[in-house]
Motif scaffolding. Sequence first.
Motif, PDB file in Angstrom:
ATOM      1  N   THR B 389       1.037  41.791  14.432  1.00 29.62           N
ATOM      2  CA  THR B 389       2.170  41.917  15.355  1.00 29.62           C
ATOM      3  C   THR B 389       2.006  43.102  16.304  1.00 29.62           C
ATOM      4  N   ALA B 390       0.785  43.614  16.387  1.00 30.12           N
ATOM      5  CA  ALA B 390       0.508  44.685  17.353  1.00 30.12           C
ATOM      6  C   ALA B 390       0.460  44.102  18.757  1.00 30.12           C
ATOM      7  N   ALA B 391       0.262  44.967  19.733  1.00 30.12           N
ATOM      8  CA  ALA B 391       0.095  44.476  21.107  1.00 30.12           C
ATOM      9  C   ALA B 391      -1.072  43.490  21.142  1.00 30.12           C
ATOM     10  N   PRO B 392      -0.985  42.489  22.003  1.00 32.82           N
ATOM     11  CA  PRO B 392      -2.051  41.476  22.048  1.00 32.82           C
ATOM     12  C   PRO B 392      -3.408  42.111  22.344  1.00 32.82           C
ATOM     13  N   HIS B 393      -4.415  41.618  21.656  1.00 37.06           N
ATOM     14  CA  HIS B 393      -5.753  42.216  21.784  1.00 37.06           C
ATOM     15  C   HIS B 393      -6.802  41.188  21.389  1.00 37.06           C
ATOM     16  N   ASP B 394      -8.051  41.489  21.693  1.00 38.05           N
ATOM     17  CA  ASP B 394      -9.168  40.722  21.154  1.00 38.05           C
ATOM     18  C   ASP B 394      -9.755  41.482  19.986  1.00 38.05           C
ATOM     19  N   TYR B 395     -10.162  40.725  18.982  1.00 39.45           N
ATOM     20  CA  TYR B 395     -10.676  41.316  17.755  1.00 39.45           C
ATOM     21  C   TYR B 395     -12.088  40.777  17.515  1.00 39.45           C
ATOM     22  N   LEU B 396     -13.054  41.675  17.424  1.00 39.74           N
ATOM     23  CA  LEU B 396     -14.454  41.292  17.218  1.00 39.74           C
ATOM     24  C   LEU B 396     -14.944  41.844  15.881  1.00 39.74           C
ATOM     25  N   ALA B 397     -15.508  40.967  15.057  1.00 33.37           N
ATOM     26  CA  ALA B 397     -15.972  41.396  13.735  1.00 33.37           C
ATOM     27  C   ALA B 397     -17.495  41.387  13.674  1.00 33.37           C
TER      28      ALA B 397
END
Lengths: 530, 530
Positions: B389-397
């Motif tokens: 529920t944080a600010a919208p972002h892209d997440y790369l693993a």
Amino acid sequence: MPQHTPEISETGQCTECNGADSLLATLVASGVEVCFANPGTSEMHFVSALDRIPGMRGVLCLFEGVATGAADGYARMTGKPACTLLHLGPGFANGMANLHNARKGQSPVVNVVGDHATYHVRYDAPLTSNVEGFAEAISHWVRRPRSPRTVALDAAEAVRAARVAPGQVATLILPADTAWLPAERPAPALEAPKPAPVFPDAIDAAAKALTNGKKTAILMRGSVLYGEGLNAAGCVAAKTGATLFCDTFTPRMRSGAGTPVVERLPYRGKDVLARLDEFEQLLLVGAEPPVSFFAYPGQESWLTPPHCAILTLAHPSEDGNAALIDLASSVDASPDCAMYPLDPPSLPGDGPLTAEAALRIVAALLPENAIVTDEGITSTLPYANLLATAAPHDYLALTGGAIGGILPLSTGAAVAAPDRKVVCLEGDGSAMYTVQALWTQARENLDVVTVLYANRSYAVLNQELKMVRAAAGGDKAVSLLDLHDPSLDWVRIAEGMGVEAVSVDTTQDFAEALRAALSAKGPRLIEAVI
Amino acid sequence: MPQHTPEISETGQCTECNGADSLLATLVASGVEVCFANPGTSEMHFVSALDRIPGMRGVLCLFEGVATGAADGYARMTGKPACTLLHLGPGFANGMANLHNARKGQSPVVNVVGDHATYHVRYDAPLTSNVEGFAEAISHWVRRPRSPRTVALDAAEAVRAARVAPGQVATLILPADTAWLPAERPAPALEAPKPAPVFPDAIDAAAKALTNGKKTAILMRGSVLYGEGLNAAGCVAAKTGATLFCDTFTPRMRSGAGTPVVERLPYRGKDVLARLDEFEQLLLVGAEPPVSFFAYPGQESWLTPPHCAILTLAHPSEDGNAALIDLASSVDASPDCAMYPLDPPSLPGDGPLTAEAALRIVAALLPENAIVTDEGITSTLPYANLLATAAPHDYLALTGGAIGGILPLSTGAAVAAPDRKVVCLEGDGSAMYTVQALWTQARENLDVVTVLYANRSYAVLNQELKMVRAAAGGDKAVSLLDLHDPSLDWVRIAEGMGVEAVSVDTTQDFAEALRAALSAKGPRLIEAVI
């Protein structure tokens, strides 16, 4: 999982051994005493076995290239393999560049690479890769046990393969289940083939060539540069007028006072051709005919002059030391001939530090029986002769051209020879590839003094760029070879990894820092700003 | 060497082009704009061409693994390949671990590997190695031009190969003479095959499955996790009661406010089996059926429960986004369904910093549209839900499990998206593999905030060691997983490479440091001592 408590009887019978226990006990039985390790999950049974099987020292490395380079350095100083412990394909890949150097340096190395369990590979989990493809591309010998029943014998054969003269890279890929399942008893050591004796005819032919009145160069590589054949070679040269040479980059050589004059071939191919032009015969002892390091347009790759005949006294796999002793006796060389005297260069006056002044100071202060490791390239190659009359030492060079070899190599050499001071001559560009080696030096309190030449550039590449272009380089090209902006701060980097460090830019400060570092025990880094 | 002054007309005619010019111009014409480079002598003509051929940004990396990892990050954020410039076999080898991650992440990458001149290879010079063997073991596509006449077309084909959906690793081995000899004009871009459309039957089958009353899990991977299909998937789930999942480690996903609930599969295989136990159907969209990351004695590798049927909506090479939109319409899903609200976690009270508190603070302070990169493993995986529920972002693993991926990946992502803040979640053990990335972040003033979790150990391996042994680990095993003695000082290491850094060990200090770093422009590192 049950707690394994393996017991190994004097006859090698193993009770409650799993594959990892059996592998480790076999390595120890085969004379492998040090494991340079960067383990992961698939190696956990091997790691766990270290507490059950005595005789193996584990040395943690924070990057796999440190582990493989350290194994290379250890092998060069002991003549026998350490093992590495690497984590699947990517871990092995990180170690490949220094395995390349080890291979070119003819160092015996045994890699143990954990892999997925045999039955797990087909699921193509994230860490699945073509481990065998990686290993085959760089190793002399590769095996992947399919069952814990063969792990012990496979390990014994890996050590034997590594020990095949003059030294090989052997890689054992260990599926996790072959490590955790019950295994056979450890295997006894297998005898490795010794260096083959040289045919007497080859010695006769060499003796004849050396006394036929033609001008002869003798090019040496391998153990003849530090073994009992070295003095013999010096006396052969003194008796016959031949000139002794070694390659620009040689795995190990004895150097300094008490050694014969062995001239290093220049780096540039055209300089090699010019230097060898006067010779009519080239006699090889453990060496291959010289070739250019790189190719350049319109320049020769093959560096033996066309008028120079090539004769081989000993191939790399043969016993060149014995051959040189026999040769000395064949040409009636005196066993007692002139060697370099102990006459270190004097310290330079105070002034801004230069690469030449730094090496002069190193040569002046070098302690007896140090190990000098060298990847300084532009900062050391032109001045290497300064070491000729320094205190006697061993000199180890970067053999395969894969920079990032020397910090790890120094680490392994220091593990191998804890009573000797290692002096590591390193460039700032090269040091960055395997900078993690400093941490292992701190962890193990290894006696390594690193002289870090900070010229803030890939200096050798700037020379190359000039050769490529008539005009001055443009901004984009030059910036790709430049290490300013930001400048690396080697004191902080070294201290960040637990190594005491100081930065100097004058001859006097450098001499003081070096004296202090040499008189202390443990790792030190001196950033020599030149 | 004459000064080359290539001219390229609008029709692609090249005057005075050498192979390097032609290659570079072709790469630019094919849409490759960034070159992550660690060049050597054999690449000098390519480097020199950068000043003659416009359109390519050269980014210097001080270790090859940084270059390949950066190309991976760049590709994940742009969907198109950067090129790497690597120096012969050992240079390529140093980049292989992160090429493994790129391969598992389905990232398009074009490697340009300089090699010896064609005629020089047979002399086995020090840097000669089995480059093709190295390249074949990790690349989807490999070519070695034998003549400068084919270099342009080979380069165009390399880019096309990299772009084959969902993305491939293409390696062009460039012998030095094919770079320096006169060459043909640059080649125009070749069209890459687009993702294939999904057969309507597959969409019908999926729609039927989703409405047959059985409990369904939808497992997604690839561009459906950040493309226009993501919202459609959310609305399909809302309509049909299916549960959306993604892999534990996914190349890129849209996350935070405004995205649907996509549950990450747990890391441990037995936890995956337990989580999926309730499902009768597994629908794959760009994903493969889940498998265990590692194998363990007596545990399953295959993680789809036996009672769960597997159905594929879209293969990784197919257009999953379009298929999801069609599927939403087939099941009459509303186009406007509930997504995560913007409701970041509150800041924790002051106290000692923990991994959970650190991620809570990151989630609380995360700026709009950041890029979060994550290799924190034990420090982040258990708390990853905090970002939902944080600010919208892209997440790369980290996709391939080869640790040392994320500092380089963050570097490349920042190059790709200069207007977005990159927040890199990294562990101390992992960071050491490719720590050189920090220097490139400083050199290019990249907008990356690295949160360095300093737990002073290979924490995940301590968990694994416990699983291997019933009793407590012995000294030797434990010491091989421990990063104390000496502790790494990340402030000094980062500052040594030109990156501002601070060390904190309380929640309040961490929040302050993170606020300051996020409000500044350029690279910062925060050592979070936990």
